[in-house]
Scaffold this active site. Sequence first.
Site, mmCIF file in Angstrom:
data_model
loop_
_atom_site.group_PDB
_atom_site.id
_atom_site.type_symbol
_atom_site.label_atom_id
_atom_site.label_comp_id
_atom_site.label_asym_id
_atom_site.label_seq_id
_atom_site.Cartn_x
_atom_site.Cartn_y
_atom_site.Cartn_z
ATOM 1 C CE LYS A 73 -6.200 3.965 1.669
ATOM 2 N NZ LYS A 73 -5.251 4.898 1.935
ATOM 3 C CG HIS A 115 -6.756 0.304 0.662
ATOM 4 N ND1 HIS A 115 -5.645 0.920 0.063
ATOM 5 C CD2 HIS A 115 -6.028 -0.224 1.915
ATOM 6 C CE1 HIS A 115 -4.538 0.869 0.464
ATOM 7 N NE2 HIS A 115 -4.583 0.007 1.770
ATOM 8 C CG HIS A 133 -2.527 4.310 5.153
ATOM 9 N ND1 HIS A 133 -2.748 4.049 3.831
ATOM 10 C CD2 HIS A 133 -3.033 2.847 5.696
ATOM 11 C CE1 HIS A 133 -2.544 2.871 3.402
ATOM 12 N NE2 HIS A 133 -2.843 2.260 4.633
ATOM 13 C CG PHE A 187 -0.644 -6.108 4.602
ATOM 14 C CD1 PHE A 187 -1.971 -5.732 5.113
ATOM 15 C CD2 PHE A 187 -0.133 -7.312 4.854
ATOM 16 C CE1 PHE A 187 -2.487 -6.699 5.982
ATOM 17 C CE2 PHE A 187 -0.911 -8.405 5.688
ATOM 18 C CZ PHE A 187 -1.924 -8.056 6.107
ATOM 19 C CD GLU A 206 -3.315 7.658 9.136
ATOM 20 O OE1 GLU A 206 -4.061 6.738 8.869
ATOM 21 O OE2 GLU A 206 -2.762 8.272 8.352
ATOM 22 C CB CYS A 248 -0.961 -0.030 1.100
ATOM 23 S SG CYS A 248 -1.598 -1.512 1.561
#
Lengths: 438, 418
Positions: free
Chosen positions: A360, A365, A328, A424, A339, A188
């Site tokens: 997102k 995503h 994110h 990831f 986050e 990602c």
Amino acid sequence: MTHPPAAANPQPPRRRVVVTGCGMITPLGRTTAETFARAAAGESGIGYLTRFDTRGLPCAIGGQIPDSWLDDRSDDYGRRHRPQLALCNRLLLAAAGEAATQARLDALPDRARLGVAVGAHGENPSVDDALFLHRFTDGQGHWDTAAIARSGGYDFMQFYRRKSDLAPVTLAARYGAGGPNLALVSACAAGAQAIGEGTRLIREGRCDAMLAGGAESALDFVGILGFTLLKALAERFTAPERASRPFDRKRCGFVMSEGAGVVVLEELDHARARGAAILGEVLGYGDSADAYRITDTHPAGEGAVLAMRGAMADAGLAPEAVEYVNAHGTSTVQNDVTETRAIKAVLGDHARRVAVSSNKSMLGHTIAAAGAIECILSLEGMRRGVLLPTINHEFPDPKCDLDYVPNVARARAHRVVLSNSFGFGGQNACLCLGRWDE
Amino acid sequence: MSERVVITGAGLVSALGGDRAATWAALGGGRSGATPVAGFDARGFACRRAAQAAVPDPAALGVSPRDAYIMGRSNLWFLQAARAALAEAGLPLVCTDGTVVGCFAALGMIDPVPDDLRTAATRSRGPDGAFDPGRFYADAYREIYPLWPLAILNNVGFCMAATSMGIRGENAVFAGGADAGAAALIEAADVVGAGRAVVALAGGAAEAITPLGLARWHHQAELCPGDGPEPACRPFHPASGGVVPGEGAAVLVLEREASARARGAGILAVVAGWGRASGAQAVARAAETALNGRTGGTPAVDLCIAHGEGAPARDAEEAAAYRRLWPGPDAAPPVAAFKGRLGHLGPAAPAADAALAVEIFRTGCLPAAWPDGAGPDAVPVLPLAAAGAGPAPRTVLLAARGWIDTAAAVALSAGVAP
């Protein structure tokens, strides 16, 4: 023996890197303008998947791009090479076409000084492909490779479609880019890393312009199956468009999407000399690794903290200069809490005054494309003085207690943005972006 | 201002040995790593030979069985090479401050292993015994091991290595062929030179030779047919049989020269320059950039370790690039190539070549490009460096080519004792 201490980071005079072209194709729109307009209106691009039979799957939703949009955006090159192009690379070409047109890349005189950096993962093997091979094994580890060879079991075009490095090579061939060519596969974080690496190549004088971005299309059975097995996808929702709900207390996983985003990065004087319109500036880039667990992010978001601090240090900016964080914000229970903690750790008290939102919530995503798409939406937001919202923010989570621009876009002039991408496996990237004021 | 970057550790795992010393000794002994493919019956393929590396013991690397499954043998080689490089550099195997340690890896494609899906597939059979997608999609897929998806992530090798060694600094994972391996080396050198990391690991891992992987090799390279014992891959030989796939990994430790000297580390080599290009004349342009244009008249390097994969057409292209770079009968430096001995290590090849350059700097010896038996009548398309001992080269140019029209080059200079 211990590692030697870090030396002071030298601060040489450096070349400034600006953005002169942006392009994207997403579940919300065929172009940057269309995507931004629908995102500003708080629309969702998520729906039920129609490309394959999803019966029985606990998650059958995603951000799927209609085939007709791609047909509209294909050029001669794309049509000619279609059999060997994975869907993600067709999306990439569409996004790059928009960016190149906006940057007037066709008029660029020295293509040897044009490079390419793309985050992409190629095409997934299909379940049929994987199971097909069972015909040739006996369960004891013995293969009938003669039969595989006779059957044509590994199709030549499938080979090309699966290759990650075909993405940047395709763009280089399409635009005659003779400079450095990078294929990034950092999950990602790949799209943001591609823009960050491209920025550095220009700063160092190794090229004058870069096509940089990311592309992803993993809305197939293996893609959905993989994240289902890892329990990362949203499986409980009242309607597809309400499933991606970053920072909301009822979030339960992310929603997979497809798309592509490409920017044309250019050295400032180079852009000015040819009269290119400047859309924004890449002020800084930071990246890091969690080094924690393959399946989890660090609970305190230490990797995210390092990436954000790195981007701000690279830009030479203090926390107070940051006016918006394009998070994110995946809508997983874990990411959104860590986050939030990371943003607070980096910005301190200033975090309470900074708007934070997740694209997102509307787009889902887009994995390797996410960092590039979100970079472009951040630049557009600065140009238009609009903070995009986090939709589906209905039930505040006490652990996520920042200003997430809930549900409705906000008009606000802003000049400095941090755009986060956390991959990831623990690869993190952060871009520090600046509005361009002549 | 970028500072001089040096190599203080170089780990290499290959078909010829589990470490650099064993590989070097085997090369000096004239051995080739190419053997008939082991591990599965390859009789269906035109090419049935490969230079296969031994699988390391995961426990010896501190890797649990679960993580070993996720990593696969390709990423175990990467970890093995990385640990060897750190040990040689005199650095801890687990970073004390991982935030100042970067890692740049080049990793290949990963294929799903049919055995991972076997139970699910078996449960998906319909009454006629044939695979029924409906059954698979509805329920049977739940038989798949939940961590299976991690094993097919492109970046899993980096992530596992970073976690194992506590690396938390700047990083990237590149995909592709040897050009990706060079990109890893270049990015690491750049990050260290600019002071964004004190130490950086750079390298790559070759893809494991599997039935599906070998099928892919047949599409991406002109492979050497057969499985006989005769030397098959002879880079720059007009009658070379083609490419022999290789297995293994190589990782370098890079740090700033001042930092390395301050802690008394041995300097194995200096990173003197690099270049990257794609499209027409990519090899020549990348090399020219790496040498800062110092290519006219006399060569600026003592030895060129070419990409030299052993496919006649590609080798001829590469030879033409060097002739363009160094025109004139005696202008080109001697050329060496090791893919005839180690096989094509794909994304691991540049770091492997750099590890061998370290040995060449150290010993002044040069192994033959081809295994024994190449024949006295061999007339290479490029003047190859004579094997044997001689004055140690001081500067070496490494060249790397991607699968499609991309290239990179890195110039290394000999290091000096602390």
